[in-house]
Design an enzyme around this catalytic site. Sequence first.
Site, short mmCIF file in Angstrom:
data_model
loop_
_atom_site.label_atom_id
_atom_site.label_comp_id
_atom_site.label_asym_id
_atom_site.label_seq_id
_atom_site.Cartn_x
_atom_site.Cartn_y
_atom_site.Cartn_z
N GLU A 396 -5.52 13.53 37.36
CA GLU A 396 -4.66 14.51 37.55
C GLU A 396 -5.13 15.61 37.48
O GLU A 396 -6.21 15.81 36.91
CB GLU A 396 -3.18 14.20 37.13
CG GLU A 396 -3.14 15.53 36.08
CD GLU A 396 -1.59 14.79 35.53
OE1 GLU A 396 -1.38 13.73 35.59
OE2 GLU A 396 -1.61 15.76 34.29
N HIS A 481 1.01 7.80 28.47
CA HIS A 481 1.98 6.92 29.94
C HIS A 481 1.67 5.38 29.10
O HIS A 481 1.15 4.10 29.38
CB HIS A 481 1.55 6.43 30.64
CG HIS A 481 0.95 7.44 31.43
ND1 HIS A 481 -0.21 7.95 32.87
CD2 HIS A 481 1.24 9.23 31.68
CE1 HIS A 481 0.54 9.21 33.23
NE2 HIS A 481 0.85 9.44 32.99
N GLY A 509 9.38 1.07 30.78
CA GLY A 509 8.31 0.97 30.34
C GLY A 509 7.81 -0.58 29.48
O GLY A 509 6.81 -0.54 30.17
N ASN A 519 0.78 7.85 37.66
CA ASN A 519 1.65 8.24 36.64
C ASN A 519 3.47 7.22 36.80
O ASN A 519 3.36 7.22 38.28
CB ASN A 519 2.19 9.87 36.91
CG ASN A 519 0.73 10.50 37.16
OD1 ASN A 519 0.39 9.91 37.92
ND2 ASN A 519 0.70 11.95 36.03
#
Length: 542
Positions: A396, A481, A509, A519
């Site tokens: 990114e 993340h 997650g 992402n």
Amino acid sequence: MTALIETDPSVMSRRRFTGLAAFTSAATLSLTQIGTARAAGRRDFVPAVVIGTGYGSAVTALRLGEAGITTTMLEMGRLWNKPGKDGKIFCSTLTPDSRSMWFNRRTKAPLDTFLWLNVVNRDIGTPYAGVLDRIDFPNMGVYVGRGVGGGSLVNGGMAPTPRRSYFEQVLPQVNADQMYKRYFPLANRMLGVTTIDPRYLERTPVYRYARVSRRHAHQAGFKTTVIPNVYDFRYLQCEERREVPRSALAGEVIYGNNHGKQSLDKTYLADAVGTGKVTIQTLTRVTAIRQDRSGYVLTLEKIDASGKLLQRSELGCRYLFLGAGSVGTTELLLRARETDALPNLSESIGTGWGTNGNVMTSRANHLWDPTGLLQSTIPTLAIDNWNDPVHPAFAEIAPLPIGLETWASLYLAITVNPERGRFSYNAAKDRADLNWGARQSNPSIASARALFDKINRVTGTTYRRDLFSGNREFAADFCYHPLGGCVLGKATDDYGRARGYRNLYVTDGSLIPGSIGVNPFVTITALAERNIARVIATDLRA
Ligand code: FAE
């Protein structure tokens, strides 16, 4: 204008309107309870409890509420809905105060130096229940959001759907047809995912930094792609014209956005509370879980925003959903297993943790390639080198919005890193310790290096070593993340039911085994939609 874009009633359901009104009145009255749903019968029992208010939790609570099941959500952070003394709910990255960090006296931003000077992180006064937390383990700092909305409060809003081939590789037991036809579109719609108008992207000075990086990537033969987002790009255009208060153009992001972003409190959570069946308790941390004859009993600690312990209590439930995030959920279940409160939990709990291959780096551009004084904090472009057979990377293009020309191009790359961390329970400190060796970050760095060495070679540029302490070119000792710890199909069955116990579910997650290639929040949301649809259909009674 703010109100028009963010809360236009013509595009809003009655349920969402009701939910948003409940948030506003809770904030106005300084309540730590949002919504008024009450289960009949005992005060210390509720049919369903959802721990956390991030993506997995928000989906789960909405669908439980729709199914008519009275549900209490427990969130250790505060509700972020009431302006402080400066008239703002959140502080910006340029002028952080106590609202920025979770009980810290100083900010802990990922870029820790500038021109090798220790000028980035600031003292922020008295510790407070701020919105961003960095959980520090040896060799790895894990950033997470704290408050109603979890990570949605602090993240960059980037909302890509993973490549199907990689998704199938990571989660082979999940029906990809069903995910790509049904649950990913549903998640995108519910989250309010949009894409920037390409004409605006090409002409606006606030994305000059992205266009500069894109040109360099193309010169080196790499592809780039536009990343969808939950930030309202129409609002951004109004910001640029100074028609509305600035947020993405005022350096706001990792300590919260005051405007423009569709965080979960404006979407899923408002809808959930709007069902009339869901209540959120804030500043309430779950510290332990045990079983009793009617289901599960949770130990709760209620604090005030300065951290003072107000009350310890217990809450019982029949159905328990853990959505405390990768680290939070893993810690709760590991503690329950290791203290013999839930001894039959799977041995897999605590394993399969990864950073989604996160690594940050920055390049120094030539003087004729300025990246712009005014930069949008919301990223819109990425370099897509995922098809590289040896060093796949999805990088990114990040802003460096400090109000000065820096000539720096910044990136957060997502790479394939096969290394996995393991949590172990530290009985003396009653917490989960992450075992992650410094060398385990090397595969991420190697993939990022392959990409950016080539760009530097072709464009005649170099790395910026002044942004990460220790004169480093790459920073892979932190992640945005965190994924895994209670992996789908291992610690749970294929729908998030914890192995060894009935009516106990994982919904965040921590189900994803360490990597998803983009992402992650759209995937976490879509997977939670899929799992709760099955659980409601087969396991639950209202
Ligand atoms: P999460 O959103 O972390 O929510 C867990 C919630 O549980 C939090 O509100 C906690 O306070 C709460 N909690 C934890 N423990 C307890 C407890 N014991 N008792 C009560 N409450 C508890 O979970 N992802 C993207 O897809 N796009 C991006 O642009 C992006 N940018 C990011 C930028 C930053 C700075 C950060 C930190 C993350 C970013 N992420 C991004 C990651 C994304 O926000 C993250 O994957 C999700 O928020 C994880 O969702 P979960 O539902 O797993």
